[in-house]
Design an enzyme around this catalytic site. Structure first.
Site, PDB file in Angstrom:
ATOM      1  N   THR A 187      -0.089   9.801  -3.999  1.00  0.00           N
ATOM      2  CA  THR A 187      -1.476   9.421  -3.718  1.00  0.00           C
ATOM      3  C   THR A 187      -1.538   8.354  -2.637  1.00  0.00           C
ATOM      4  O   THR A 187      -2.524   8.271  -1.910  1.00  0.00           O
ATOM      5  CB  THR A 187      -2.149   8.886  -4.992  1.00  0.00           C
ATOM      6  OG1 THR A 187      -1.254   7.975  -5.619  1.00  0.00           O
ATOM      7  CG2 THR A 187      -2.450  10.009  -5.932  1.00  0.00           C
ATOM      8  N   THR A 188      -0.495   7.524  -2.549  1.00  0.00           N
ATOM      9  CA  THR A 188      -0.473   6.521  -1.482  1.00  0.00           C
ATOM     10  C   THR A 188      -0.166   7.211  -0.159  1.00  0.00           C
ATOM     11  O   THR A 188      -0.826   6.975   0.852  1.00  0.00           O
ATOM     12  CB  THR A 188       0.620   5.468  -1.746  1.00  0.00           C
ATOM     13  OG1 THR A 188       0.625   5.155  -3.132  1.00  0.00           O
ATOM     14  CG2 THR A 188       0.361   4.222  -0.961  1.00  0.00           C
ATOM     15  N   ASP A 246       2.243   9.829 -13.725  1.00  0.00           N
ATOM     16  CA  ASP A 246       2.734  10.325 -12.432  1.00  0.00           C
ATOM     17  C   ASP A 246       4.015  11.132 -12.611  1.00  0.00           C
ATOM     18  O   ASP A 246       4.204  12.171 -11.981  1.00  0.00           O
ATOM     19  CB  ASP A 246       3.007   9.158 -11.470  1.00  0.00           C
ATOM     20  CG  ASP A 246       1.765   8.785 -10.688  1.00  0.00           C
ATOM     21  OD1 ASP A 246       0.689   9.227 -11.111  1.00  0.00           O
ATOM     22  OD2 ASP A 246       1.866   8.077  -9.680  1.00  0.00           O
ATOM     23  N   ASP A 292      -0.113   2.447  -7.703  1.00  0.00           N
ATOM     24  CA  ASP A 292      -0.441   3.864  -7.648  1.00  0.00           C
ATOM     25  C   ASP A 292      -1.676   4.005  -6.762  1.00  0.00           C
ATOM     26  O   ASP A 292      -2.735   3.474  -7.085  1.00  0.00           O
ATOM     27  CB  ASP A 292      -0.715   4.350  -9.071  1.00  0.00           C
ATOM     28  CG  ASP A 292      -1.235   5.769  -9.096  1.00  0.00           C
ATOM     29  OD1 ASP A 292      -0.718   6.579  -8.319  1.00  0.00           O
ATOM     30  OD2 ASP A 292      -2.150   6.063  -9.876  1.00  0.00           O
TER      31      ASP A 292
END
Length: 523
Positions: free
Chosen positions: A87-88, A391, A54
């Site tokens: 988020t990546t 998530d 994550d």
């Protein structure tokens, strides 16, 4: 002629070092993008080990010293708060934009121009994404499930997605009214983690789960029907003075009197508690003195009251909302109207481990909350599952906020790249250059997806471009089969909010980095 500002060699150097630093961070987590992405193993200073892919978790654990690189960490944090997923991706896109900036800066284009053109291109990109999005109805559970499955496919726990995805969707749909809600408060979903068993034993509990078992020392009950639950914040033990002190007892008679008084005091407390009709007692953790002692547990057990101790301060609010009860701060306040009622409160032992939890179900007038009881074989997988479920919950929340879905698998990015390139031809001068660079940078997402899956990235992206140019809007990279296919048919979808916030946050970040022309350390 007025003197022009002398020497901008320094600002070029500062900008370049900023860009290189930020790109280094972006490249670190590029490998963990997508369903075939790698995981990172993080060893903290105290020897604790984390396994995760994550983006926000990885970056928050990295020790980043360079101030500009820290901006990327902040970006992924804000993406985590805003959309929860992607988020990546947000860092990868920001890294690609920075590479594009490097080539534009070497052409001698002024940084402010680049930043402004990027802002324009960003607005245009949002319109394009809206154009390819499909509205989604929350009542249609399967379409929401597809999005959650896509989100979980890139996590470590992807093989358990068939268990975790429905849990994530149902838990959110249970605490909101699908027709009117515009946001979800994820604090209403409590995740209780218990080591033991496997991920497939994870369950959704319509009620309350307390992580600690009941106290058995004095033979108290461990299952109560028609429970009346009191949450107390006072201590069921002998009183103490406020300051450290010693009582010196000289003879045995005085000692007897002391013990008798203590017993009498505790019996009084227990009787008052019983009188209110309470038969399940939750005791908040106390720092100042023992919240309970063996004597009090013994009397409570005699009165058939089930006792659960060490309720954390942070859980009090959640328990009060769920059970529809009021925390009681003093024994004289005990009254029947402050108690919560539930059909059954029982202690359940967890298969495959020694720990036990207390479950309360059939709660009357239950608040809009829900509990997920997470199970896993080791602490590492459990923590990672917790992050993945978080998530997944965020994906459902993103759909509630903006009720549109777009395809996944690099399809929206490829489409935006194509449309922006066409749009850039209608612009003039420098802005056209910048818009085209912006469009090309977005292709990093499909490129990285293909690269991480071990496919020939250049060939895949070229073919993807062809398909989009031919008007196949939903074509994306199918990593499982290693070809280009229609993402809607493959059920690879994601919330619109994730992509729009990815692009706008990274544009903002790059704009800020570009406008920095000097780094002044202050001692």
């Amino acid at each position: 002629m007025g003197d022009s500002q002398k020497g901008n060699a320094k600002e070029k150097d500062v900008r370049l070092s900023n860009i290189i630093a930020a790109k280094a961070v972006a490249d670190t987590i590029r490998t963990s993008l997508g369903p075939r992405g790698m995981d990172k193993m993080i060893q903290k200073a105290d020897g604790e080990v984390l396994i995760t892919n994550d983006g926000a978790t990885i970056l928050s654990q990295l020790q980043v010293f360079h101030p500009t690189a820290q901006m990327l960490v902040q970006v992924s944090k804000s993406q985590d708060i805003e959309a929860g997923d992607g988020t990546t991706g947000v860092c990868v896109i920001a890294g690609a934009f920075l590479s594009a900036c490097t080539s534009l800066l070497t052409k001698g284009i002024h940084p402010t121009m680049i930043a402004e053109s990027f802002k324009e291109a960003n607005q245009k990109a949002e319109q394009i994404l809206m154009g390819v999005a499909k509205p989604v109805d929350l009542a249609h559970r399967d379409s929401v499930l597809d999005a959650v499955n896509t989100c979980l496919s890139s996590k470590v726990v992807h093989q358990n997605a068939d268990v975790l995805a429905p849990i994530a969707v149902d838990s959110v749909l249970n605490i909101i009214d699908p027709n009117t809600a515009t946001n979800v408060d994820l604090n209403d979903i409590k995740i209780v983690k218990q080591v033991g068993g496997t991920m497939d034993d994870t369950e959704l509990v319509h009620g309350l789960v307390l992580e600690k078992g009941a106290k058995h020392t004095a033979g108290g009950p461990s299952k109560v029907k028609d429970a009346k639950v009191a949450l107390i914040q006072f201590c069921v033990s002998a009183p103490k003075t406020d300051m450290e002190n010693n009582v010196v007892v000289s003879d045995y008679a005085a000692m007897d009197r002391l013990l008798k008084e203590e017993r009498k005091y505790i019996i009084e407390l227990c009787k008052k508690i019983k009188k209110s009709g309470c038969n399940v007692l939750l005791i908040q953790k106390s720092i100042l003195r023992d919240a309970y002692n063996d004597l009090s547990l013994h009397y409570l057990a005699k009165l058939d009251i089930m006792v659960v101790t060490d309720i954390e301060r942070s859980d009090v609010d959640f328990i009060a909302r769920t059970m529809n009860l009021q925390p009681i701060a003093h024994v004289d306040e005990m009254s029947a109207d402050k108690l919560g009622k539930c059909a059954i409160a029982e202690e359940v032992s967890i298969a495959g481990s020694t720990s036990r939890v207390v479950k309360m179900t059939g709660i009357e007038k239950m608040g809009k909350t829900i509990t997920i009881l997470m199970r896993g074989s080791t602490k590492l997988t459990l923590d990672e599952a917790d992050r993945s479920v978080h998530d997944a919950l965020c994906v459902v929340r993103a759909i509630v906020k903006k009720r549109y879905m777009i395809a996944g698998g690099g399809a929206p990015e490829a489409e935006v790249a194509l449309k922006l390139t066409e749009w850039s031809k209608s612009l003039t001068g420098v802005r056209s250059y910048c818009a085209r660079a912006f469009a090309e940078a977005l292709e990093i997402i499909p490129y990285t997806l293909a690269e991480n899956a071990g496919l020939n990235a250049i060939r895949m992206v070229t073919e993807l471009r062809n398909r989009h140019a031919a008007g196949d809007v939903y074509a994306g990279i199918n990593v499982k089969k290693g070809c280009i296919s229609n993402m809607w048919d493959e059920h690879v979808v994601q919330p619109l909010l994730v992509s729009t916030s990815e692009i706008s946050l990274s544009t903002e970040c790059v704009g800020m980095i570009l406008k920095i022309d000097d780094l002044v350390p202050v001692r």
